[in-house]
Design an enzyme around this catalytic site. Structure first.
Site, PDB file in Angstrom:
ATOM      1  N   TYR A   1      56.988   9.972 -38.052  1.00  0.00           N
ATOM      2  CA  TYR A   1      58.236   9.996 -37.268  1.00  0.00           C
ATOM      3  C   TYR A   1      58.162  10.988 -36.098  1.00  0.00           C
ATOM      4  CZ  TYR A   1      60.088   6.524 -40.286  1.00  0.00           C
ATOM      5  OH  TYR A   1      60.252   5.322 -40.934  1.00  0.00           O
TER       6      TYR A   1
ATOM      7  N   HIS B   1      69.705   1.024 -39.652  1.00  0.00           N
ATOM      8  CA  HIS B   1      68.543   1.569 -40.353  1.00  0.00           C
ATOM      9  C   HIS B   1      68.274   3.035 -40.015  1.00  0.00           C
ATOM     10  CE1 HIS B   1      66.974  -2.799 -40.963  1.00  0.00           C
ATOM     11  NE2 HIS B   1      67.935  -2.482 -41.798  1.00  0.00           N
TER      12      HIS B   1
ATOM     13  N   GLY C   1      65.990 -10.444 -30.526  1.00  0.00           N
ATOM     14  CA  GLY C   1      64.719  -9.837 -30.912  1.00  0.00           C
ATOM     15  C   GLY C   1      64.624  -9.376 -32.346  1.00  0.00           C
TER      16      GLY C   1
END
Ligand code: OAD
Length: 230
Positions: free
Chosen positions: A54, A107, A174
């Site tokens: 991350y 998310h 998308g």
């Protein structure tokens, strides 16, 4: 009253900014196995690797810009009541001009971390170049990415479903529509609402969905014409 347009976006809306999608890259995401870096089990097994991953995603975010699709969505706010429900953890919708109180990140968010032992303690990172490790302490807490890992619940699902249920127009952009519960949000849409789906390789969808087989930026141009006719 302005019509309400809700955008449901996935990795494809950020592809033209230079961020890879998940499934276009064979399950390997930026050379990592998705389940190692994006699952609760992976984090338990090797938290250092997850932090490293991350940190790299945030560094990448500092090198990319919102694209014309992100900006076009923001411009629609002049004429419509716009909301964005995104599966993406990047901040390109915000940087493209949509205020954060109009965006739901299903998310999670790259630019936030939270206490490992208390999910209510969420902290915003100062810069895309901020790095975290297993040793990082914020407010006395060890932290983890503020990301919904596989095997974890999706706390923003209910507010997202409420927003989708009020849409006059739903525009999906998308996403391969394979990850639940996000993909199931389409089922909350009103019967009389219009649904568009912009994707160069669209998933199979019911016939009521108007498919625009194009990239996000091309597709947003086509959508503008379609909206004029509504
Ligand atoms: P996917 O990688 O599954 O799907 C990306 C979609 O974007 C595909 O349908 C592509 O055809 C499309 N695409 C590629 N280039 C595009 C472009 N230039 N313009 C528009 N579309 C384009 O990504 P998601 O559906 O977002 O979860 O994946 C859903 C979730 O799976 C992610 O949020 C992530 C992942 O596991 C978590 O991180 C929890």
């Amino acid at each position: 009253m302005k019509k309400k347009i809700v955008f449901l976006t996935g990795a494809g809306v950020s592809a033209e900014s230079g961020i890879s999608t998940f499934r276009d890259s064979d399950g390997l995401w930026e050379n990592y196995n998705v389940m190692d870096v994006c699952s609760a089990a992976g984090f338990r097994r090797n938290p250092a690797l997850v932090h490293e991953f991350y940190n790299a995603r945030r560094r990448q975010l500092s090198e990319v810009e919102p694209n014309e699709a992100h900006r076009a969505i923001a411009r629609l706010m002049d004429h419509y009541d716009v909301f964005v429900v995104t599966q993406n953890v990047d901040n390109l919708h915000e940087r493209g001009g949509v205020p954060s109180d109009r965006i739901i990140h299903l998310h999670g968010e790259l630019m936030k971390v939270r206490a490992v032992n208390d999910e209510s303690k969420v902290y915003e990172l100062q810069s895309e170049l901020s790095e975290t490790t297993t040793e990082t302490l914020i407010d006395g807490h060890h932290v983890r990415p503020h990301i919904v890992f596989f095997q974890e619940a999706v706390p923003m699902l209910e507010p997202a479903a409420e927003i989708v249920a009020r849409a006059d127009v739903l525009v999906i952009i998308g996403t391969s529509l394979v990850v639940y519960p996000a993909a199931g949000l389409v089922n909350y849409v009103r019967r009389d609402a219009r649904i568009f789906y912009i994707d160069p390789h669209p998933a199979a969808v019911p016939s009521r969905v108007h498919v625009i087989a194009a990239t996000a930026t091309e597709g947003m141009n086509i959508l503008m014409d379609e909206l004029r006719d509504l």
